[in-house]
Write an enzyme that holds these catalytic residues in place. Structure first.
Site, PDB file in Angstrom:
ATOM      1  N   ASP A 187       7.771  -9.206 -20.142  1.00  0.00           N
ATOM      2  CA  ASP A 187       6.354  -8.750 -19.845  1.00  0.00           C
ATOM      3  C   ASP A 187       6.277  -7.142 -19.895  1.00  0.00           C
ATOM      4  OD1 ASP A 187       5.322 -11.029 -19.010  1.00  0.00           O
ATOM      5  OD2 ASP A 187       6.192 -11.137 -17.299  1.00  0.00           O
ATOM      6  N   HIS A 244       4.237 -15.159 -12.145  1.00  0.00           N
ATOM      7  CA  HIS A 244       4.814 -15.752 -13.255  1.00  0.00           C
ATOM      8  C   HIS A 244       4.215 -15.456 -14.412  1.00  0.00           C
ATOM      9  CE1 HIS A 244       6.491 -18.692 -15.740  1.00  0.00           C
ATOM     10  NE2 HIS A 244       5.584 -19.975 -15.158  1.00  0.00           N
ATOM     11  N   HIS A 304      14.800  -9.714 -13.639  1.00  0.00           N
ATOM     12  CA  HIS A 304      14.506 -11.115 -13.724  1.00  0.00           C
ATOM     13  C   HIS A 304      15.291 -12.368 -12.894  1.00  0.00           C
ATOM     14  CE1 HIS A 304      13.726 -14.879 -16.234  1.00  0.00           C
ATOM     15  NE2 HIS A 304      12.862 -14.335 -16.716  1.00  0.00           N
TER      16      HIS A 304
HETATM   17  N1  ACO Z   1      11.804  -2.910  -9.428  1.00  0.00           N
HETATM   18  C1  ACO Z   1      12.925  -2.264  -8.347  1.00  0.00           C
HETATM   19  N2  ACO Z   1      13.889  -3.112  -7.780  1.00  0.00           N
HETATM   20  C2  ACO Z   1      13.915  -4.331  -8.111  1.00  0.00           C
HETATM   21  C3  ACO Z   1      13.156  -4.932  -9.121  1.00  0.00           C
HETATM   22  C4  ACO Z   1      12.226  -4.250  -9.752  1.00  0.00           C
HETATM   23  N3  ACO Z   1      11.464  -4.674 -10.635  1.00  0.00           N
HETATM   24  N4  ACO Z   1      13.412  -6.417  -9.217  1.00  0.00           N
HETATM   25  C5  ACO Z   1      14.383  -6.357  -8.458  1.00  0.00           C
HETATM   26  N5  ACO Z   1      14.789  -5.242  -7.634  1.00  0.00           N
HETATM   27  C6  ACO Z   1      15.621  -5.284  -6.537  1.00  0.00           C
HETATM   28  C7  ACO Z   1      15.268  -5.447  -5.387  1.00  0.00           C
HETATM   29  O1  ACO Z   1      14.897  -4.697  -4.666  1.00  0.00           O
HETATM   30  C8  ACO Z   1      16.843  -5.970  -4.764  1.00  0.00           C
HETATM   31  O2  ACO Z   1      17.329  -4.790  -4.306  1.00  0.00           O
HETATM   32  P1  ACO Z   1      18.313  -4.953  -2.918  1.00  0.00           P
HETATM   33  O3  ACO Z   1      19.558  -5.466  -3.343  1.00  0.00           O
HETATM   34  O4  ACO Z   1      18.643  -3.448  -2.593  1.00  0.00           O
HETATM   35  O5  ACO Z   1      17.472  -5.379  -1.961  1.00  0.00           O
HETATM   36  C9  ACO Z   1      17.537  -6.392  -5.946  1.00  0.00           C
HETATM   37  O6  ACO Z   1      16.941  -5.730  -7.185  1.00  0.00           O
HETATM   38  C10 ACO Z   1      17.546  -7.973  -6.441  1.00  0.00           C
HETATM   39  O7  ACO Z   1      16.262  -8.229  -6.239  1.00  0.00           O
HETATM   40  P2  ACO Z   1      15.669 -10.007  -6.083  1.00  0.00           P
HETATM   41  O8  ACO Z   1      14.302  -9.842  -5.431  1.00  0.00           O
HETATM   42  O9  ACO Z   1      16.799 -10.464  -5.267  1.00  0.00           O
HETATM   43  O10 ACO Z   1      15.707 -10.356  -7.500  1.00  0.00           O
HETATM   44  P3  ACO Z   1      14.871 -11.719  -7.809  1.00  0.00           P
HETATM   45  O11 ACO Z   1      15.988 -12.438  -8.770  1.00  0.00           O
HETATM   46  O12 ACO Z   1      14.747 -12.693  -6.609  1.00  0.00           O
HETATM   47  O13 ACO Z   1      13.556 -11.211  -8.406  1.00  0.00           O
HETATM   48  C11 ACO Z   1      12.109 -10.666 -10.092  1.00  0.00           C
HETATM   49  C12 ACO Z   1      13.332 -11.340  -9.578  1.00  0.00           C
HETATM   50  C13 ACO Z   1      10.773 -11.598  -9.295  1.00  0.00           C
HETATM   51  C14 ACO Z   1      11.526 -10.867 -11.576  1.00  0.00           C
HETATM   52  C15 ACO Z   1      12.031  -9.194  -9.786  1.00  0.00           C
HETATM   53  O14 ACO Z   1      13.112  -8.520 -10.537  1.00  0.00           O
HETATM   54  C16 ACO Z   1      10.684  -8.694  -9.748  1.00  0.00           C
HETATM   55  O15 ACO Z   1       9.793  -8.703  -8.936  1.00  0.00           O
HETATM   56  N6  ACO Z   1      10.374  -7.850 -10.879  1.00  0.00           N
HETATM   57  C17 ACO Z   1       8.999  -7.172 -11.237  1.00  0.00           C
HETATM   58  C18 ACO Z   1       8.004  -8.228 -11.523  1.00  0.00           C
HETATM   59  C19 ACO Z   1       8.257  -8.746 -12.963  1.00  0.00           C
HETATM   60  O16 ACO Z   1       8.454  -8.089 -13.996  1.00  0.00           O
HETATM   61  N7  ACO Z   1       8.184 -10.274 -12.884  1.00  0.00           N
HETATM   62  C20 ACO Z   1       8.142 -10.874 -14.440  1.00  0.00           C
HETATM   63  C21 ACO Z   1       9.220 -11.686 -14.616  1.00  0.00           C
HETATM   64  S1  ACO Z   1       9.499 -12.399 -16.212  1.00  0.00           S
HETATM   65  C22 ACO Z   1       8.432 -13.871 -16.085  1.00  0.00           C
HETATM   66  O17 ACO Z   1       8.129 -14.364 -15.227  1.00  0.00           O
HETATM   67  C23 ACO Z   1       7.923 -14.184 -17.303  1.00  0.00           C
END
Ligand code: ACO
Length: 424
Positions: free
Chosen positions: A359, A264, A303
């Site tokens: 971020d 988060h 996101h």
């Molecule tokens: N890099 C590469 N691939 C990604 C990323 C990423 N940053 N984020 C999602 N994906 C991919 C996943 O591997 C998945 O691929 P698939 O369908 O082939 O399995 C697809 O995109 C969907 O991903 P989910 O995990 O289902 O997406 P979710 O909505 O649950 O996750 C999250 C959102 C946690 C923010 C994710 O994008 C992530 O981990 N990002 C990196 C961490 C980050 O920047 N967090 C900050 C969020 S902003 C905040 O909290 C203020």
């Protein structure tokens, strides 16, 4: 007009039920009456509207964020954090007179009780994480203000809110000063909210701290961008604890504890670590290839709700340019820009609708301004306090029920106790 219901047919019995759609959501009370034995399985609340709220509007598909109806872009350009805090809490922008009183009230509540500093903050281990210190200190405040328990008295509520918003920067800076072995700096009531925080962070021996106005404004804009984000993890924590009628300091500490989690409030720290790991522009393509092969994620990308460019990221990119013009460019910026360029033209990221989030650039700005990485979640908690409090007031005014989700039990069936000497 179309019928605002959803029809459910229980294929086990053939029974048919019409469930009303209220404000675009399926009414769970009607559902429970029609299908009492069928619960929703939604552990991360991804398809559950846990409340009605009029604080923040977010459309993740279109990249829209509004506080009380005002677009984030307009607030970031024209407003101040304190004005935005007032807006979030009261629902309207303040008049000039209300603004003056509000700024005065916040400014004159910035001091913390000496015991909070001397006994609590200085009692931590020398290498305590500033966010851990902040979470604990906010919870401790509840023991200093016994009227905090009068949560049904709007006057008492607002008094605690003013205290919390005002004291958050003081606690945050005190935690930092302690963690680097520097003496505590008292608030300077002649300074603006962001300038006072910078003074408490960086002042050394000069009689009065001053810094470049661009940096003060940049911090204020970052505070505006982080002030609220509807039902995120920490706000949900605050609403859950608040629904039990805990005092606002305890509920705010719970929210801050959620923000402490790297999923988060810690993503911008992960971005800095990732950029350092990449190390040079030449390594960007290989890094992206690794991410596509499943070797980790591109930090600061993607996101849960934004499936287009995070509007806060667009604003932050401009702020970064202004800050770097003063501080000199963060050497990691070029890697970040190349990473963004490569990712945004790659089908892996395009097809999954992965764009930079808030971020991706915020950590670069904080780092250029001199903040250590451990302070990143603390810098998030300071402004988010206004959002948490706006949701707290809203839930009390809605007389919200205590949050008490159900579960799907998947454990053992009934079994008899076995004395210890008979267990295998
Ligand atoms: N890099 C590469 N691939 C990604 C990323 C990423 N940053 N984020 C999602 N994906 C991919 C996943 O591997 C998945 O691929 P698939 O369908 O082939 O399995 C697809 O995109 C969907 O991903 P989910 O995990 O289902 O997406 P979710 O909505 O649950 O996750 C999250 C959102 C946690 C923010 C994710 O994008 C992530 O981990 N990002 C990196 C961490 C980050 O920047 N967090 C900050 C969020 S902003 C905040 O909290 C203020």
């Amino acid at each position: 007009m179309a019928d605002e219901t959803i029809t459910i047919i229980d294929n086990r019995t053939g029974e048919r039920s019409d469930i009303p759609i209220v404000n675009g959501g399926i009414d769970a009370t009607s559902w429970r009456k029609a299908l009492p034995d069928v619960l929703f399985t939604d552990p991360a609340l991804m398809s559950t509207a846990a409340c009605e709220s009029s604080v923040t509007y977010l459309d993740g598909g279109e990249g829209i964020l509004r506080y009380r109806g005002y677009p984030i872009e307009q607030l970031a350009e024209h407003s101040t954090y304190l004005e935005v805090a007032y807006l979030l809490l009261h629902g309207e922008l303040p008049t000039a007179e209300q603004n003056e009183v509000w700024i005065h009230d916040i400014t004159y509540h910035t001091f913390i009780h000496e015991n909070v500093r001397k006994r609590f903050l200085e009692g931590f281990h020398y290498d305590a994480h500033p966010m851990g210190m902040l979470v604990s200190a906010v919870a401790a405040l509840s023991t200093f203000y016994l009227d905090a328990k009068d949560i049904h008295d709007p006057g008492s509520r607002m008094k605690q809110i003013v205290r919390l918003i005002a004291k958050m920067p003081t606690l945050a800076a005190a935690a930092h000063r302690f963690s680097v072995g520097m003496p505590f700096v008292y608030p300077d009531n002649s300074l603006s909210f962001p300038a006072n925080f910078l003074s408490m962070m960086w002042k050394v021996a000069e009689p009065r701290f001053s810094t470049h106005p661009v940096l003060v404004r940049a911090l204020d804009v970052l505070f505006i961008l982080h002030a609220d984000h509807e039902q995120n993890c920490s706000t949900t924590a605050m609403r859950t604890v608040g629904s039990a009628h805990a005092d606002p300091y305890s509920a705010c500490a719970a929210a801050a504890a959620a923000l402490y989690g790297p999923r988060h409030g810690g993503a911008n720290e992960a971005v800095i670590k990732m950029l350092n790991e990449i190390g040079s522009l030449d390594n960007v393509d290989d890094y992206i290839a690794g991410v596509k092969q499943g070797k980790g994620r591109l930090q600061g990308f993607g996101h849960r709700v934004y499936k287009s460019y995070d509007p806060r990221a667009t604003i932050i990119k401009h702020v970064a340019d202004q800050v770097f013009a003063v501080t000199g460019k963060n050497p990691l910026l070029d890697i970040a820009l190349k990473l963004e360029e490569v990712a945004l033209s790659d089908d892996y990221f395009i097809s999954r609708r992965l764009y930079p989030n808030v971020d991706f650039y915020s950590g670069l700005i904080y780092q250029a301004m001199g903040f250590p990485i451990e302070m990143f979640p603390v810098l998030f908690a300071i402004p988010r306090t206004a959002g948490w409090m706006a949701h707290w007031v809203e839930l009390l005014e809605q007389d919200a029920k205590i949050v008490r989700p159900r579960q799907l039990y998947v454990g053992h069936d009934k079994r008899d106790y076995v004395p210890v000497d008979q267990r295998s």
